[in-house]
Design a protein around this motif. Structure first.
Motif, mmCIF file in Angstrom:
data_model
loop_
_atom_site.group_PDB
_atom_site.id
_atom_site.type_symbol
_atom_site.label_atom_id
_atom_site.label_comp_id
_atom_site.label_asym_id
_atom_site.label_seq_id
_atom_site.Cartn_x
_atom_site.Cartn_y
_atom_site.Cartn_z
ATOM 1 N N ALA A 46 13.529 -31.905 3.053
ATOM 2 C CA ALA A 46 14.521 -31.103 3.776
ATOM 3 C C ALA A 46 13.867 -29.863 4.374
ATOM 4 O O ALA A 46 14.174 -29.463 5.505
ATOM 5 C CB ALA A 46 15.667 -30.712 2.842
ATOM 6 N N ALA A 47 12.940 -29.265 3.627
ATOM 7 C CA ALA A 47 12.201 -28.114 4.166
ATOM 8 C C ALA A 47 11.315 -28.547 5.333
ATOM 9 O O ALA A 47 11.178 -27.817 6.328
ATOM 10 C CB ALA A 47 11.354 -27.484 3.062
ATOM 11 N N ARG B 36 13.290 -28.803 8.492
ATOM 12 C CA ARG B 36 13.531 -27.478 9.073
ATOM 13 C C ARG B 36 12.276 -26.911 9.741
ATOM 14 O O ARG B 36 12.345 -26.321 10.827
ATOM 15 C CB ARG B 36 14.017 -26.513 7.987
ATOM 16 C CG ARG B 36 15.392 -26.839 7.423
ATOM 17 C CD ARG B 36 15.919 -25.706 6.567
ATOM 18 N NE ARG B 36 15.078 -25.453 5.398
ATOM 19 C CZ ARG B 36 15.242 -26.038 4.219
ATOM 20 N NH1 ARG B 36 16.214 -26.938 4.053
ATOM 21 N NH2 ARG B 36 14.448 -25.748 3.199
ATOM 22 N N ASP B 37 11.124 -27.122 9.088
ATOM 23 C CA ASP B 37 9.894 -26.500 9.574
ATOM 24 C C ASP B 37 9.229 -27.276 10.705
ATOM 25 O O ASP B 37 8.640 -26.678 11.618
ATOM 26 C CB ASP B 37 8.899 -26.346 8.424
ATOM 27 C CG ASP B 37 9.397 -25.403 7.340
ATOM 28 O OD1 ASP B 37 10.317 -24.608 7.628
ATOM 29 O OD2 ASP B 37 8.888 -25.479 6.203
ATOM 30 N N GLY C 213 15.015 -30.414 15.976
ATOM 31 C CA GLY C 213 16.463 -30.314 16.122
ATOM 32 C C GLY C 213 17.084 -31.465 16.878
ATOM 33 O O GLY C 213 18.234 -31.368 17.323
ATOM 34 N N ASP D 110 16.377 -35.569 13.438
ATOM 35 C CA ASP D 110 16.263 -34.453 12.504
ATOM 36 C C ASP D 110 17.614 -34.110 11.884
ATOM 37 O O ASP D 110 17.722 -33.869 10.672
ATOM 38 C CB ASP D 110 15.706 -33.220 13.213
ATOM 39 C CG ASP D 110 14.264 -33.395 13.668
ATOM 40 O OD1 ASP D 110 13.525 -34.141 13.002
ATOM 41 O OD2 ASP D 110 13.892 -32.796 14.689
ATOM 42 N N ARG D 111 18.647 -34.094 12.698
ATOM 43 C CA ARG D 111 19.979 -33.776 12.176
ATOM 44 C C ARG D 111 20.452 -34.849 11.202
ATOM 45 O O ARG D 111 21.015 -34.533 10.139
ATOM 46 C CB ARG D 111 20.962 -33.621 13.345
ATOM 47 C CG ARG D 111 20.751 -32.330 14.148
ATOM 48 C CD ARG D 111 21.889 -32.094 15.129
ATOM 49 N NE ARG D 111 21.840 -33.047 16.239
ATOM 50 C CZ ARG D 111 21.158 -32.863 17.356
ATOM 51 N NH1 ARG D 111 20.449 -31.754 17.519
ATOM 52 N NH2 ARG D 111 21.179 -33.753 18.332
ATOM 53 N N ALA E 265 18.493 -34.518 7.905
ATOM 54 C CA ALA E 265 18.951 -33.385 7.093
ATOM 55 C C ALA E 265 20.231 -33.725 6.346
ATOM 56 O O ALA E 265 20.378 -33.428 5.149
ATOM 57 C CB ALA E 265 19.157 -32.164 7.986
ATOM 58 N N TYR F 34 7.518 -36.957 8.901
ATOM 59 C CA TYR F 34 7.264 -35.517 8.815
ATOM 60 C C TYR F 34 5.886 -35.168 8.259
ATOM 61 O O TYR F 34 5.343 -34.112 8.594
ATOM 62 C CB TYR F 34 8.364 -34.835 7.997
ATOM 63 C CG TYR F 34 9.697 -34.910 8.693
ATOM 64 C CD1 TYR F 34 9.959 -34.116 9.808
ATOM 65 C CD2 TYR F 34 10.684 -35.808 8.289
ATOM 66 C CE1 TYR F 34 11.170 -34.203 10.484
ATOM 67 C CE2 TYR F 34 11.892 -35.901 8.950
ATOM 68 C CZ TYR F 34 12.130 -35.093 10.054
ATOM 69 O OH TYR F 34 13.329 -35.192 10.734
#
Length: 347
Positions: A172-173, A176-177, A181, A185-186, A189, A312
């Motif tokens: 999850a981090a 974000r990093d 977006g 990604d959404r 998350a 990721y």
């Protein structure tokens, strides 16, 4: 996986192709075509004066293991397992090394990749019997000295709920990093947030023993529709032997059923039962082992995030669609644990 883009995977430099042509004695190659069906490794069809072949670059298995696995295929073919045995190089090796990679060549087999849910019930049952015969034949190969002996016992890691939540939080981090977006990604998350809750809610249903039930032995490792060719309603070839390893038989039966018949976010339970019935007509695997195998795979899917790790951690987006599909199936499966496990012993 070494190559992160389709362009990198699908290209062969002319100098490298020349090395391979010489290594395998192919003569004039009139046409080559990249085959996009594979996920991990890259494959091409070659039309040459020596015939038509499938060329494969293997990037995710050691050279020693690849040579060992390919050396088993001739014996499996002699046992009636539908395989395409590798073509040796002019020096007799089953693997050619070029461009820093390992390459193998197979006679071309005509056929189509058919999703498990598009097979008839009789074909599904036949596929189960084929898997049973495959396990028996691999056991014979072990007896002939082509594979090492099988250990008396085998254990399996059972990821703790705490470790699973920790992995979900780390990813999850990373979303974000490292994310941009975008839609994936959404979705990732949201899925990770839901997964943390799902793990906590279902922790009491996880396997408790590190020792799987039932017999174990040498298995294929990736029996799924991209590695199966059908022609005229019959199974023409089982492909992709990179992952031969010792596993519980129930693990391979259950995993095969999941990847074949867990499509569109649901299990086709009638096909699951037909497949297992076909397998057990050859190998009388205990119902308790199948239930144990199904529970273990469910928890593995619950606590595994490998597609997101590729995305990721490695910057490889090849498996994004698999994550979305597997996530939907996991939620459906979790709501119907008993029903799914019952389908594995219905036959």
């Amino acid at each position: 996986m070494i190559d992160a883009t389709v362009a990198a995977r699908s290209d062969i430099a002319e100098s490298v192709l020349g090395e391979l042509i010489d290594a395998f004695g192919l003569g004039d190659v009139r046409e080559r075509r990249y085959l996009a069906d594979g996920l991990m490794n890259a494959n091409w069809r070659l039309d040459a004066s020596a015939g038509r072949f499938a060329l494969k670059r293997v990037t995710d298995v050691s050279l020693k293991r690849l040579q060992r696995n390919l050396g088993v295929l001739a014996a499996l073919g002699a046992d009636g397992v539908p395989v395409s045995a590798p073509v040796p190089t002019i020096t007799g090796s089953l693997v050619a090394q070029a461009d820093g990679g390992a390459w193998c060549l197979f006679p071309w087999v005509a056929g189509s990749h058919v999703r498990g849910v598009d097979l008839t019930l009789s074909q599904v049952s036949a596929l189960g019997a084929h898997l049973g015969c495959l396990h028996v034949s691999l056991g014979r190969a072990c007896g002939r000295g082509l594979l090492p002996g099988v250990p008396e016992t085998i254990t399996a890691d059972v990821t703790s709920p705490e470790r699973a939540v920790e992995k979900a939080e780390r990813l999850a981090a990373a979303v974000r990093d490292k994310g941009t977006g975008n839609d994936f990604d959404r979705a990732a998350a949201v899925a990770l947030e839901h997964r943390r809750a799902l793990v906590s809610q279902n922790a009491d249903h996880r396997p408790r023993s590190a020792t799987p039930e039932g017999d174990h032995g040498w298995t294929h490792g990736d029996v799924q529709y991209r590695n199966l060719l059908w022609e005229g309603g019959e199974l023409a070839a089982i492909l992709d032997w990179d992952r031969i390893a010792v596993r519980p038989y129930a693990e391979e039966v259950v995993r095969t059923a999941q990847v074949q018949f867990g499509v569109g976010g649901v299990f086709d339970l009638s096909r699951v039962s037909a497949f297992v019935e076909g397998y057990r007509s050859v190998v009388p695997l205990e119902p308790s082992a199948l239930v144990d195998g199904a529970r273990r795979l469910w928890w593995k899917r619950m606590t595994d995030f490998w597609q997101l790790e590729f995305h990721y951690d490695r910057g490889d987006f090849s498996f994004d669609e698999l994550f979305t599909a597997d996530e939907a199936l996991l939620h459906w499966w979790t709501d119907r644990l008993d029903q799914v496990e019952g389908a594995f012993v219905a036959g």
